[in-house]
Design a protein around this motif. Structure first.
Motif, PDB file in Angstrom:
ATOM      1  N   VAL A 189       4.189  -0.429   1.390  1.00 42.96           N
ATOM      2  CA  VAL A 189       3.723  -0.778   0.043  1.00 42.96           C
ATOM      3  C   VAL A 189       4.313   0.215  -0.950  1.00 42.96           C
ATOM      4  N   VAL A 190       5.062  -0.298  -1.878  1.00 38.66           N
ATOM      5  CA  VAL A 190       5.720   0.536  -2.888  1.00 38.66           C
ATOM      6  C   VAL A 190       5.107   0.211  -4.246  1.00 38.66           C
ATOM      7  N   PRO A 191       4.549   1.190  -4.959  1.00 33.97           N
ATOM      8  CA  PRO A 191       3.963   0.891  -6.278  1.00 33.97           C
ATOM      9  C   PRO A 191       5.032   0.459  -7.281  1.00 33.97           C
ATOM     10  N   VAL A 192       4.602  -0.369  -8.243  1.00 35.06           N
ATOM     11  CA  VAL A 192       5.523  -0.827  -9.270  1.00 35.06           C
ATOM     12  C   VAL A 192       5.853   0.336 -10.194  1.00 35.06           C
TER      13      VAL A 192
END
Length: 300
Positions: free
Chosen positions: A31-34
């Protein structure tokens, strides 16, 4: 067809291999934050500009904060603030009282009352406020005296217009009549926002019209009226500075008198600005609590 009462034999469940593999794949994803790089650039640029502005306020000697501190609470300025508050209070109370009457005249079934109300609103919204103030200030030029008696007949009581309508009275009259035109439309919009079915239900229950207005219509209409009404009151509070053309000692006029004598224009204007900001903040806080009171049944 089975003749026994045994339940039918069901085939063994087939494991959802595809679904399990899909769940494993989702669990393995990182999961990569925007990221919002331009948002941070805007924040940094705004912070730099704000810091520069505050630094200029503190270090620029042209602001003359010592002169500001000396005059902001003087008796002359405080008296001018009191006059400004008086103009705002009387203009607001009188204007909204007349505005409520005009609003219900526009909502009336009488074509004559609707026409009169519309003509008033049209006229007073069209004429600039400064023109209205100067007109009322020079009312004695048109009418030397005012008489009360039989219409188009003899008068029983008369008043000298010059002594009756002074500068302060003309200012309150002009502000109130101007405010009434805008208040009428604000109140009318709030009343129209109330569902008409509630009035029909109240009429079916035999509730009198005045009680319908007082207990059903206005409490609900206030939620729509208050934000616009508060804006008008704040605008009127700041708009009282226009009565300086009539040499009334309100805040802006007194500031002009003082800096006309000592030449300290910027610190005196800042003194007026601080008082306007302070009192507008107080009005905004009052607006918040009044709105919260009338929103009890609507906001959870």
């Amino acid at each position: 067809m089975s003749l026994t009462s045994d339940p039918p034999v069901r085939p063994p469940a087939v494991p959802d291999v595809a679904g399990r593999h899909a769940a494993d794949d989702h669990a393995a994803l990182e999961v990569v934050p925007v990221r919002h790089p331009w948002r941070w650039v805007a924040v940094a640029a705004t912070a730099v500009l704000l810091a520069q502005f505050l630094n200029g306020l503190i270090t620029n000697p042209g602001w003359e904060w010592g002169v500001f501190a000396r005059f902001v609470t003087t008796e002359t300025i405080l008296h001018a603030v009191w006059v400004t508050l008086q103009l705002t209070f009387y203009g607001t109370v009188t204007g909204f009282a007349l505005g409520i009457v005009l609003a219900f005249m526009r909502l009336s079934d009488s074509p004559f009352l609707r026409a009169v109300s519309y003509a008033y609103i049209w006229a007073f919204r069209s004429i600039p406020l400064i023109v209205q103030l100067l007109f009322w200030f020079n009312l004695a030029y048109l009418y030397k005296e005012l008489q009360f008696g039989i219409p188009f007949g003899p008068g029983f009581v008369s008043f000298d217009t010059m002594n009756l309508v002074g500068a302060m009275s003309a200012a309150v009259l002009g502000l109130a009549l101007h405010q009434a035109a805008y208040a009428a439309e604000i109140v009318r919009g709030g009343v129209l926002a109330v569902d008409g079915g509630q009035l029909e239900a109240a009429a079916a229950l035999g509730i009198p019209r005045l009680r319908q207005l007082r207990r059903i219509v206005l409490p609900q209409a206030m939620r729509s009226i208050l934000p616009n009404a508060a804006n008008e009151i704040i605008s009127l509070f700041k708009g009282t500075s226009i009565v300086s053309v009539m040499a009334i000692g309100e805040l802006f006029y007194q500031v002009q008198v003082v800096y006309g004598r000592n030449g300290r224009v910027v610190p005196l204007l800042m003194a007026a600005t601080v008082w306007y900001i302070l009192l507008t903040t107080v009005l905004s806080v009052l607006q918040h609590y009044v709105e919260r009171h009338y929103a009890k049944g609507a906001v959870r």
